[in-house]
Design an enzyme around this catalytic site. Structure first.
Site, PDB file in Angstrom:
ATOM      1  N   SER A 276     -21.561 -42.151 -32.231  1.00 37.10           N
ATOM      2  CA  SER A 276     -21.608 -40.735 -31.896  1.00 37.10           C
ATOM      3  C   SER A 276     -20.554 -40.404 -30.826  1.00 37.10           C
ATOM      4  O   SER A 276     -20.468 -41.063 -29.792  1.00 37.10           O
ATOM      5  CB  SER A 276     -23.002 -40.402 -31.365  1.00 37.10           C
ATOM      6  OG  SER A 276     -23.034 -39.051 -31.040  1.00 37.10           O
ATOM      7  N   GLY A 277     -19.747 -39.406 -31.115  1.00 38.77           N
ATOM      8  CA  GLY A 277     -18.715 -38.995 -30.164  1.00 38.77           C
ATOM      9  C   GLY A 277     -17.391 -39.720 -30.364  1.00 38.77           C
ATOM     10  O   GLY A 277     -16.455 -39.537 -29.578  1.00 38.77           O
TER      11      GLY A 277
ATOM     12  N   ASN B 265     -22.412 -36.656 -27.104  1.00 38.42           N
ATOM     13  CA  ASN B 265     -21.339 -35.824 -27.655  1.00 38.42           C
ATOM     14  C   ASN B 265     -21.753 -34.356 -27.541  1.00 38.42           C
ATOM     15  O   ASN B 265     -22.864 -33.989 -27.908  1.00 38.42           O
ATOM     16  CB  ASN B 265     -21.144 -36.238 -29.137  1.00 38.42           C
ATOM     17  CG  ASN B 265     -20.059 -35.444 -29.816  1.00 38.42           C
ATOM     18  OD1 ASN B 265     -19.421 -34.590 -29.208  1.00 38.42           O
ATOM     19  ND2 ASN B 265     -19.851 -35.737 -31.088  1.00 38.42           N
TER      20      ASN B 265
ATOM     21  N   SER C 288     -22.343 -32.926 -31.327  1.00 32.97           N
ATOM     22  CA  SER C 288     -22.790 -34.049 -32.160  1.00 32.97           C
ATOM     23  C   SER C 288     -23.367 -33.544 -33.483  1.00 32.97           C
ATOM     24  O   SER C 288     -24.160 -32.605 -33.522  1.00 32.97           O
ATOM     25  CB  SER C 288     -23.858 -34.828 -31.399  1.00 32.97           C
ATOM     26  OG  SER C 288     -24.222 -35.943 -32.152  1.00 32.97           O
ATOM     27  N   SER C 289     -22.919 -34.168 -34.569  1.00 33.71           N
ATOM     28  CA  SER C 289     -23.441 -33.789 -35.878  1.00 33.71           C
ATOM     29  C   SER C 289     -24.869 -34.320 -35.977  1.00 33.71           C
ATOM     30  O   SER C 289     -25.099 -35.513 -35.822  1.00 33.71           O
ATOM     31  CB  SER C 289     -22.604 -34.417 -36.986  1.00 33.71           C
ATOM     32  OG  SER C 289     -21.241 -34.227 -36.730  1.00 33.71           O
TER      33      SER C 289
ATOM     34  N   GLY D  34     -22.974 -40.857 -36.344  1.00 34.96           N
ATOM     35  CA  GLY D  34     -22.616 -42.230 -35.979  1.00 34.96           C
ATOM     36  C   GLY D  34     -23.805 -42.983 -35.407  1.00 34.96           C
ATOM     37  O   GLY D  34     -24.813 -42.395 -35.021  1.00 34.96           O
TER      38      GLY D  34
ATOM     39  N   GLU E 174     -26.197 -44.536 -32.992  1.00 30.96           N
ATOM     40  CA  GLU E 174     -26.478 -44.042 -31.640  1.00 30.96           C
ATOM     41  C   GLU E 174     -27.668 -44.735 -30.997  1.00 30.96           C
ATOM     42  O   GLU E 174     -28.617 -45.126 -31.671  1.00 30.96           O
ATOM     43  CB  GLU E 174     -26.646 -42.514 -31.619  1.00 30.96           C
ATOM     44  CG  GLU E 174     -27.800 -41.996 -32.414  1.00 30.96           C
ATOM     45  CD  GLU E 174     -27.800 -40.452 -32.488  1.00 30.96           C
ATOM     46  OE1 GLU E 174     -26.780 -39.815 -32.230  1.00 30.96           O
ATOM     47  OE2 GLU E 174     -28.872 -39.907 -32.814  1.00 30.96           O
TER      48      GLU E 174
HETATM   49  N1  LIG Z   1      -8.407 -36.413 -32.514  1.00 32.91           N
HETATM   50  C1  LIG Z   1      -8.979 -35.829 -31.491  1.00 32.91           C
HETATM   51  N2  LIG Z   1      -8.221 -35.108 -30.647  1.00 32.91           N
HETATM   52  C2  LIG Z   1      -8.772 -34.498 -29.587  1.00 32.91           C
HETATM   53  N3  LIG Z   1     -10.078 -34.556 -29.275  1.00 32.91           N
HETATM   54  C3  LIG Z   1     -10.900 -35.266 -30.080  1.00 32.91           C
HETATM   55  C4  LIG Z   1     -10.388 -35.937 -31.234  1.00 32.91           C
HETATM   56  N4  LIG Z   1     -11.408 -36.538 -31.819  1.00 32.91           N
HETATM   57  C5  LIG Z   1     -12.508 -36.274 -31.080  1.00 32.91           C
HETATM   58  N5  LIG Z   1     -12.212 -35.501 -30.038  1.00 32.91           N
HETATM   59  C6  LIG Z   1     -13.140 -35.015 -28.992  1.00 32.91           C
HETATM   60  O1  LIG Z   1     -14.322 -35.756 -29.041  1.00 32.91           O
HETATM   61  C7  LIG Z   1     -15.447 -34.922 -29.294  1.00 32.91           C
HETATM   62  C8  LIG Z   1     -16.428 -35.638 -30.210  1.00 32.91           C
HETATM   63  O2  LIG Z   1     -15.837 -35.793 -31.481  1.00 32.91           O
HETATM   64  P1  LIG Z   1     -16.704 -35.644 -32.826  1.00 32.91           P
HETATM   65  O3  LIG Z   1     -17.608 -34.513 -32.712  1.00 32.91           O
HETATM   66  O4  LIG Z   1     -15.755 -35.691 -33.920  1.00 32.91           O
HETATM   67  O5  LIG Z   1     -17.537 -36.969 -32.792  1.00 32.91           O
HETATM   68  P2  LIG Z   1     -18.430 -37.553 -33.949  1.00 32.91           P
HETATM   69  O6  LIG Z   1     -17.898 -38.914 -34.191  1.00 32.91           O
HETATM   70  O7  LIG Z   1     -18.455 -36.638 -35.065  1.00 32.91           O
HETATM   71  O8  LIG Z   1     -19.820 -37.655 -33.237  1.00 32.91           O
HETATM   72  P3  LIG Z   1     -21.286 -37.454 -33.864  1.00 32.91           P
HETATM   73  O9  LIG Z   1     -21.598 -38.687 -34.593  1.00 32.91           O
HETATM   74  O10 LIG Z   1     -22.109 -37.251 -32.669  1.00 32.91           O
HETATM   75  O11 LIG Z   1     -21.198 -36.270 -34.725  1.00 32.91           O
HETATM   76  C9  LIG Z   1     -14.882 -33.689 -29.918  1.00 32.91           C
HETATM   77  O12 LIG Z   1     -15.686 -32.575 -29.662  1.00 32.91           O
HETATM   78  C10 LIG Z   1     -13.526 -33.570 -29.230  1.00 32.91           C
HETATM   79  O13 LIG Z   1     -13.698 -32.986 -27.965  1.00 32.91           O
HETATM   80 MG   LIG Z   2     -19.837 -35.451 -35.870  1.00 30.88          MG
END
Ligand SMILES: Nc1ncnc2c1ncn2[C@@H]1O[C@H](COP(=O)(O)OP(=O)(O)OP(=O)(O)O)[C@@H](O)[C@H]1O
Ligand SMILES: [Mg+2]
Length: 1065
Positions: free
Chosen positions: A147-148, A197, A200-201, A426, A428
Site C-alpha cells: 500500500s502506497g 497512503n 489508498s485504494s 497492496g 498491508e
Molecule cells: N510516479 C509517481 N510520481 C509521483 N508521485 C507518486 C508516484 N507514484 C506514487 N506517488 C505518490 O504516492 C502516493 C501513493 O501512490 P498510490 O496511491 O499509487 O499507491 P498504491 O500502491 O495504489 O497504494 P494502495 O495499495 O494503498 O492503493 C500517491 O498519492 C502519490 O502521492
Molecule cells: Mg491504489
C-alpha cells in the site's frame, strides 16, 4: 544525472552535449535531419558506471541483495525511479512530481523497443501495446506492491499513455475521455486516506481496455473486487472514510447541502469522526469534488442520477447519526427524528416503515412472519449493516454504470484486442488487522503466485524455445500459503464459512479455536496458544498470525464472522427494494428476497472472484510493474533501506533476478544484436548480407568472445556475463566517435550537395522565368511597333481625309510631335523670329501659339525693363517713327544709345543758366550754326528746355525759340547732320529760320521733337531745303550724295551739302 545527448544539427555538426535528464541515464541519440525525420539510436548502457545499471540482470554480483539495493539507491538518488529486471519494471515511489510524464516523453517511448531507451512505465505500456498489435495476443499489466507503493499512480500513467499516443477518431476520443475520467470517480468512492497512503485504494480494480484493429481504444470494462465496506462505519485512528463524503461536504453547493440536510462540517457526522482525521494536507477535497462532478458528466451521468447518488451518500451520513434510545420494556426506539426525516426523504422510504425496520427483525416461524424487537446493540449493528450494504452496493452500481458508458457498442466488428490493467490493493499490515486485511493479503499472495509461475514459466519456455539447457533455480513458492488460506475443507476460508453456517453458538473465538485445531500445525500459521514463548508475546489471544511471503501479519478474529456473513436483515432489504431512489432499487433486487438459497459468504465470493481473475490473467500475456515504497513517511528522497530490503524480499525480486540470470545475463534477438554492434566488425559493417546467426557468430568472434561467454540460440544470442556485454558496449562507445566523424563528413557533403543542387535549380528556374519575361516583352514591343508602323502607313495614306479611324493616330501623332518639337524649339528672345512649320491641321493653332509666345516674351521682357531703358526705348521708338527708312544715317544711330545730354552743367556758362532761370534744361548738345547770309559756320550750344530751344554762344543766349513759334524742322534724307529750325515769321523777335548742324542729328532732333512735341513736324527732304531768312528772303540748301561731308556756299548763293553715301537704305 548527466546524460550525453548527440544531436546532429542541420549544419552537419554533431553536438555532444551533457543533458540533465530525470529519467534516464542512457543517452538517446536522436538524429534529427533537416526534414524533421528522426531516428532513435540505442545507447542504453553507456552511463552505467555512474548510476548503477538500468537492468538488474547486468549486475555483476547478481546474487547479492546488498548490491541490488545499492543499485536501487544510487538510481533513486538521481531521480531514476525505474529499473528493469529483464522485462519486469521495478518502480520506486518518488513521492514528488517528476517531469518525466510529458507528451514528449510519451513520444520518445512510442514504437521503440523498451531496451533501446531508459526504463520507464511508458516503455512497458508501449511494449504491451505493440505486442498486442503485432502478435494479436491480449495483454495484461500487473501492477503490484504494498500500500502506497504507487500502483494506482502507475496504472493512471499507463492509461494516460494510451489515451495520448493511440490513434483516435472523434468517437474514440469520447471513450478515451471516459476511460480517464473513470479514475477520479472510482477513487472518490473507493479510495480513502489510510495510515499507509493518503489515497489508498480500498477496492481491487481490474480494467480491460479494448482496442480495435487499428489500435484505437474503443471501449473498456472494469471488474471491482471487495470494497472495504467496514470503513463506511468505522475508521482506525488517523484514517478517513471514503473521499466522497468529505468532498461532498467541502465542495457541495450551499443549496445542495441544504437539500441533503448536511452541514459543511465533517465533524458533525459519526461515520466521519472515528479516525479523528477530517483534513489531510495532501488532499484538496473541494477541488477534487469539482473534478468528480466533471467526470460524472463526462461519463454520462444525468443530473437526476447525480442527485440520486448524492441522496445516497447523504443518507449514509444521516444513518450514522441515527441515535437509539430505550423505551419502557427495553425496546429500542429512534431518538433523532430530524435524521430520520431526512433519511426517509433521501432514500425514498416511508418514515414509520423505516423506523420499524431499523428497530425490529423479521422472523419467520412455522410459516408465519413475526416482528421481533432488537436490543440496542443489535439495532446499532443493523443500522451499520444497512449503511455498509447501501454504500457497497452503490459502489458496484457505479462500476456497472461506468462499464455501460465504456461498453464497445460497434456490433459490426466484434473483434477487439484487450490490454488489462490490474491495480489491486497492496499487501498491508496495520496495528490492528481484520477480515479486510486478511482478504487483501490473500489476494496479494495469489498475485505473487501467479507472478512466480508466469515468470518462471516464460523463462523456462524461452530457454526451451531457443534450445538452451534450463538450469533449475531455487525460489520460494508461496503456493503453500495460498493453500493454507483457500484449500477446500482445510483452508482458513473454509473453516470460517463453516463457523458462519453451522448452527449453535458460533463466534469469532470458536472460529479461532477451530483454526488452531485444523491448521495449527501449518508452518505458516501461529496463534497465541500455539506460539513458543518468544513469539507468544507478539500474538494476542484473539489473533492468529500468518507468515505471508511478504511478512508476518497478526489478524484479530473479532468481526470475522459478521463480516464474512455480511448480513443484512431481511426487512431492511425489503424496504430498500421498495425505495423510491432509482439507484437503490437497482442495487436491491426483489429477486434476492425470493431466493431461498443462502448467499455465498464474503470470503468465498472473494475467493471465487480471485480465481476468475487468475483465469483472466493467465489467458493473457503478462507484463509486470513491481512498485516499491521508499519510506513509511511519504517523504521524497528518503530511502529507507530496511523497508526496501523487506519489499525486495517479499516481492521476490531477487528470485526473479536469479531466474532471469540463470545462466545468461543478457539476451537479444540476432537482428537487434547485429544491428547494434555491426559497426565493430569490418565483415558486418555496414551491412551483413548472409544469415543472421552467421553474422552474429562472425561478429562475436571478431570481438574475441570466448566460447564459455555466450551461446547462440535459435533466434537469440545469450551472453553469460555482464562484463562481456559491457566490454562490447565500451568498444561501441569508442567506435561511435569515429562513426560520428564519418557521418558528419558525409552528411555535410550531402547537405552541401543538396544545397548546391537546390541553388542551381533555383537559378535555372529564375533564369528561365526571366528569359521568358524578356522574350515576352520583346515580342510585345515588336508587335506594338508593327502596329504603330501599320497605323502610321495607313494614317499617312489617309492623311488628307477627314479625321477617321484610319488616320486619327497619324494625325494625333503629327500634332503631338509638332507640339513636342515646338516645346523644344520655342524662340528664346523677342528678336528671334524663327518658328517651326506647322502641319496643315495646326496652322491656326500654331499662329495663335506663336502670338501668345511672342506676347508672353514681350510681356516678360517689359516686366523686367528698367525706367531708364524704357525711356531710352521710347526715344528710340520716336526716332524710328521719324527717321526709319527716311534718313541715311538713321541705321547707324540705332545701336548707339541716346544720352541724356551731351553737355553737362559745367560745359554751359552759368550766365546762360541764370537767364534760363526756372526753365529746366532737358538736353544740351554742341552744334554748328551756319549764318543765314554768308553761311559761315560758327560753333554754338543748343539747349533744349521744357519750353524752348536755346542757341548759346559761350555766355550769351543768341537766340531763344519757344516751342510755340517753332513751326517745323527740316532735315535731309542723306547722312549729313544739317537741320533747319523753322520759326514763325510773325515773331519779330526772331531773326528767321536757323540752320544748324549736329554730330548727333538723329538724337538731337528726336529729343527736340519730344520736348517740343513736334514729332509730326519734322520734314525729311530729298534734294534741298528752303528756309526763310529775315525780311521775307529765302535761302536754299542743296543736298547731294558724295564721298565725304562737305558744306560750302555755292555761287548761286545756296548752301551745298555733300553727304557721304552709306548705302544703308
Ligand atoms: N510516479 C509517481 N510520481 C509521483 N508521485 C507518486 C508516484 N507514484 C506514487 N506517488 C505518490 O504516492 C502516493 C501513493 O501512490 P498510490 O496511491 O499509487 O499507491 P498504491 O500502491 O495504489 O497504494 P494502495 O495499495 O494503498 O492503493 C500517491 O498519492 C502519490 O502521492
Ligand atoms: Mg491504489
Amino acid at each position: 544525472m548527466m546524460e550525453l545527448k548527440i544531436q546532429l544539427i542541420p549544419t552537419g555538426e554533431i553536438i555532444l552535449s551533457p543533458e540533465k535528464c530525470m529519467d534516464s541515464y542512457c543517452y538517446n541519440c536522436k538524429v534529427v535531419s533537416s526534414d524533421g525525420v528522426h531516428g532513435m539510436m540505442e545507447s542504453a548502457l553507456t552511463a552505467r558506471d555512474r548510476v548503477g545499471v538500468q537492468d538488474f540482470v547486468l549486475l555483476e554480483n547478481y546474487t547479492s541483495e546488498a548490491a541490488f539495493i545499492e543499485n536501487l539507491r544510487k538510481r533513486f538518488k538521481e531521480n531514476l525511479i525505474y529499473t528493469y529486471i529483464g522485462s519486469v519494471l521495478v518502480s520506486v515511489n518518488p513521492y514528488k512530481d517528476m517531469e518525466i510524464y510529458t507528451k514528449n516523453h510519451m513520444e520518445r517511448y512510442r514504437g521503440v523497443n523498451f531496451y533501446e531507451v531508459s526504463p520507464h512505465i511508458y516503455a512497458v505500456a508501449d511494449n504491451s501495446y505493440r505486442s498486442m498489435r503485432t502478435e494479436r495476443k491480449d495483454q495484461c499489466l500487473l501492477i503490484s506492491g504494498e500500500s502506497g507503493a504507487g500502483k494506482t499512480e502507475a496504472s493512471k500513467k499507463i492509461l494516460q499513455y494510451y489515451a495520448v499516443t493511440c490513434p483516435a477518431s472523434e468517437q474514440v476520443q469520447t471513450v478515451k475521455d471516459r476511460l480517464l475520467q473513470s479514475n477520479p470517480v472510482l477513487e472518490a468512492f473507493g479510495n480513502a486516506k489510510t495510515l499507509r497512503n493518503d489515497n489508498s485504494s480500498r477496492f481491487g480494480k481490474y480494467m480491460d481496455i479494448q482496442f480495435d484493429f487499428k489500435g484505437a481504444p474503443v471501449g473498456g470494462h472494469i471488474l471491482n473486487y471487495l470494497l472495504e465496506k467496514s470503513r463506511v462505519v468505522h475508521q482506525n485512528h488517523g484514517e478517513r472514510n471514503f473521499h466522497i463524503f468529505y468532498q461532498l461536504i467541502e465542495g457541495g453547493e450551499e443549496d445542495q447541502l441544504r437539500h441533503l440536510g448536511l452541514d459543511r462540517n465533517p465533524q458533525q457526522y459519526q461515520y466521519l469522526v472515528k479516525g479523528n482525521c477530517p483534513k489531510v494536507s495532501s488532499i484538496n477535497d473541494r477541488s477534487d469534488w469539482k473534478a468528480v462532478r466533471k467526470a460524472l458528466t463526462v461519463i454520462g451521468f444525468s443530473d437526476g442520477e447525480v442527485e440520486e447518488l448524492l441522496n445516497i451518500i447523504a443518507s449514509v451520513l444521516h444513518l450514522g447519526n441515527l441515535q437509539y434510545g430505550e423505551e419502557e420494556g427495553s425496546n429500542v426506539c429512534i431518538t433523532s427524528d430530524t435524521q430520520l426525516k431526512y433519511l426517509s426523504r433521501l432514500i425514498g422510504v416511508n418514515g414509520s416503515v423505516l423506523t420499524e425496520a431499523l428497530t425490529h427483525k423479521k422472523i419467520i416461524a412455522k410459516g408465519e412472519e413475526l416482528m421481533s424487537p432488537l436490543n440496542l446493540e443489535q439495532a446499532s449493528s443493523a443500522r451499520d449493516a444497512l449503511a455498509k450494504a447501501v454504500y457497497g452496493r452503490t459502489f458496484t452500481w457505479l462500476v456497472n454504470k461506468i462499464n455501460a458508458s465504456l461498453a464497445y457498442t460497434d456490433d459490426s466488428s466484434k473483434h477487439y484486442s484487450v490490454i488489462g490493467l490490474l491495480d489491486i490493493y497492496g499487501f498491508e499490515v496495520f496495528q490492528h488487522n481484520s477480515f479486510e486485511q486478511f482478504c487483501i493479503n490473500y489476494c496479494n499472495e495469489k498475485l505473487q503466485q501467479l507472478f512466480i509461475e508466469l515468470t518462471l514459466k516464460s523463462e523456462q519456455e524461452e530457454y526451451e524455445a531457443e534450445g538452451i539447457t534450463w538450469e533449475p533455480v531455487q525460489y520460494f513458492n508461496n503456493k503453500i500459503i495460498c493453500d493454507l488460506v483457500e484449500e477446500k475443507f482445510k483452508g482458513i476460508i473454509s473453516i470460517l464459512d463453516e463457523e458462519c453456517l453451522r448452527p449453535g453458538d458460533a463466534s469469532d473465538v470458536t472460529f479461532l479455536e477451530k483454526l488452531e485445531d485444523t491448521v495449527g500445525g501449518h508452518p505458516h500459521f501461529i496463534t497465541h496458544k500455539l506460539a513458543d514463548g518468544k513469539t507468544r508475546k507478539a500474538v494476542g489471544r484473539e489473533e492468529f498470525r500468518l507468515l505471508h511471503y511478504a511478512g508476518e501479519v497478526n489478524y484479530n478474529v473479532n468481526g470475522f464472522l459478521d463480516k464474512n456473513n455480511d448480513l443484512l436483515f431481511r426487512n431492511l432489504k425489503e424496504i430498500m427494494c421498495g425505495s423510491e431512489n432509482k439507484i437503490l432499487t437497482q442495487c436491491f433486487d426483489r429477486e434476492e428476497l425470493s431466493d431461498k438459497k443462502r448467499p455465498d459468504t464474503a470470503a468465498t465470493q472473494f475467493k471465487a472472484s480471485l480465481a476468475k481473475l487468475m483465469e483472466i490473467l493467465v489467458s493473457k500475456e503478462p507484463s509486470y510493474v513491481r512498485c516499491i515504497k521508499p519510506n513509511d513517511s511519504k517523504q521524497a528522497a528518503r530511502f529507507d533501506e530496511v523497508l526496501i530490503r523487506h519489499q525486495v524480499k517479499y516481492l521476490g525480486l531477487m528470485e526473479n533476478l536469479r531466474v532471469r540470470r540463470a545462466g545468461f545475463a543478457y539476451r537479444r534477438r540476432y537482428e537487434v544484436f547485429l544491428q547494434r554492434y555491426k559497426s565493430l566488425c569490418p565483415d558486418t559493417w555496414p551491412n551483413w548480407q548472409g544469415k543472421l546467426p552467421e553474422g552474429v557468430s562472425t561478429l562475436v568472434k571478431h570481438l574475441g568472445y570466448k566460447p564459455e561467454e555466450y551461446k547462440l540460440g535459435r533466434s537469440k544470442i545469450f551472453i553469460r556475463f555482464p562484463k562481456t556485454l559491457f566490454a562490447t558496449e565500451d568498444a561501441l562507445e569508442t567506435r561511435k566517435h569515429s562513426l560520428a566523424t564519418k557521418l558528419q563528413a558525409s552528411w555535410r557533403g550531402a547537405n552541401q550537395k543538396a544545397k548546391f543542387r537546390k541553388l542551381r535549380n533555383s537559378a535555372i528556374l529564375i533564369q528561365a522565368w526571366w528569359r521568358g519575361i524578356l522574350a515576352k516583352r520583346t515580342a510585345r514591343r515588336r508587335r506594338e511597333a508593327a502596329d504603330t508602323i501599320r497605323r502610321f502607313i495607313k494614317g499617312f495614306i489617309f492623311r488628307h481625309k477627314e479625321r477617321c479611324p484610319e488616320n486619327e493616330y497619324f494625325l494625333d501623332y503629327v500634332r503631338y510631335s509638332f507640339l513636342m518639337g515646338l516645346r523644344r524649339n520655342l524662340p528664346k528672345t523677342v528678336l528671334d523670329k524663327s518658328w517651326p512649320t506647322p502641319p496643315a491641321a495646326l496652322i491656326e493653332a500654331s499662329e495663335n501659339l506663336r502670338k501668345l509666345c511672342m506676347q508672353n516674351m514681350v510681356w516678360s521682357y517689359c516686366k523686367k525693363i528698367s525706367p531708364e531703358w524704357k525711356h531710352q526705348m521710347e526715344q528710340k521708338m520716336v526716332a524710328s517713327e521719324i527717321f526709319k527708312d527716311k534718313k541715311d544715317n538713321y541705321p547707324q544711330s540705332v545701336p548707339k544709345l541716346f544720352v541724356s545730354t551731351r553737355l553737362n552743367g559745367e560745359d554751359i556758362n552759368t550766365k546762360v543758366l541764370q537767364v534760363l532761370g526756372t526753365d529746366k534744361m532737358k538736353y544740351a548738345v554742341p552744334v554748328t550754326k551756319y549764318d543765314r547770309k554768308g553761311y559761315k559756320a560758327r560753333p554754338r550750344q543748343l539747349l533744349l528746355t521744357a519750353n524752348s530751344a536755346v542757341i548759346v554762344e559761350e555766355a550769351k543766349v543768341k537766340q531763344q525759340i519757344g516751342y510755340g513759334v517753332l513751326k517745323g524742322i527740316s532735315v535731309s534724307s542723306l547722312s549729313d547732320g544739317l537741320f533747319v529750325l523753322h520759326v514763325a515769321s510773325e515773331d519779330n523777335k526772331q531773326k528767321g529760320d536757323v540752320v544748324l548742324q549736329s554730330e548727333h542729328v538723329i538724337e538731337t532732333l528726336t529729343k527736340m521733337a519730344i520736348c517740343a512735341n513736334k514729332i509730326e513736324n519734322i520734314n525729311i527732304n530729298q534734294a534741298s531745303i528752303m528756309f526763310s531768312v529775315a525780311q521775307g528772303k529765302e535761302g536754299i540748301i542743296d543736298f547731294t550724295p558724295g564721298s565725304e561731308l562737305l558744306v560750302v556756299k555755292t555761287k548761286n548763293g545756296h548752301l551745298s551739302v555733300t553727304a557721304p553715301r552709306l548705302n544703308s537704305r
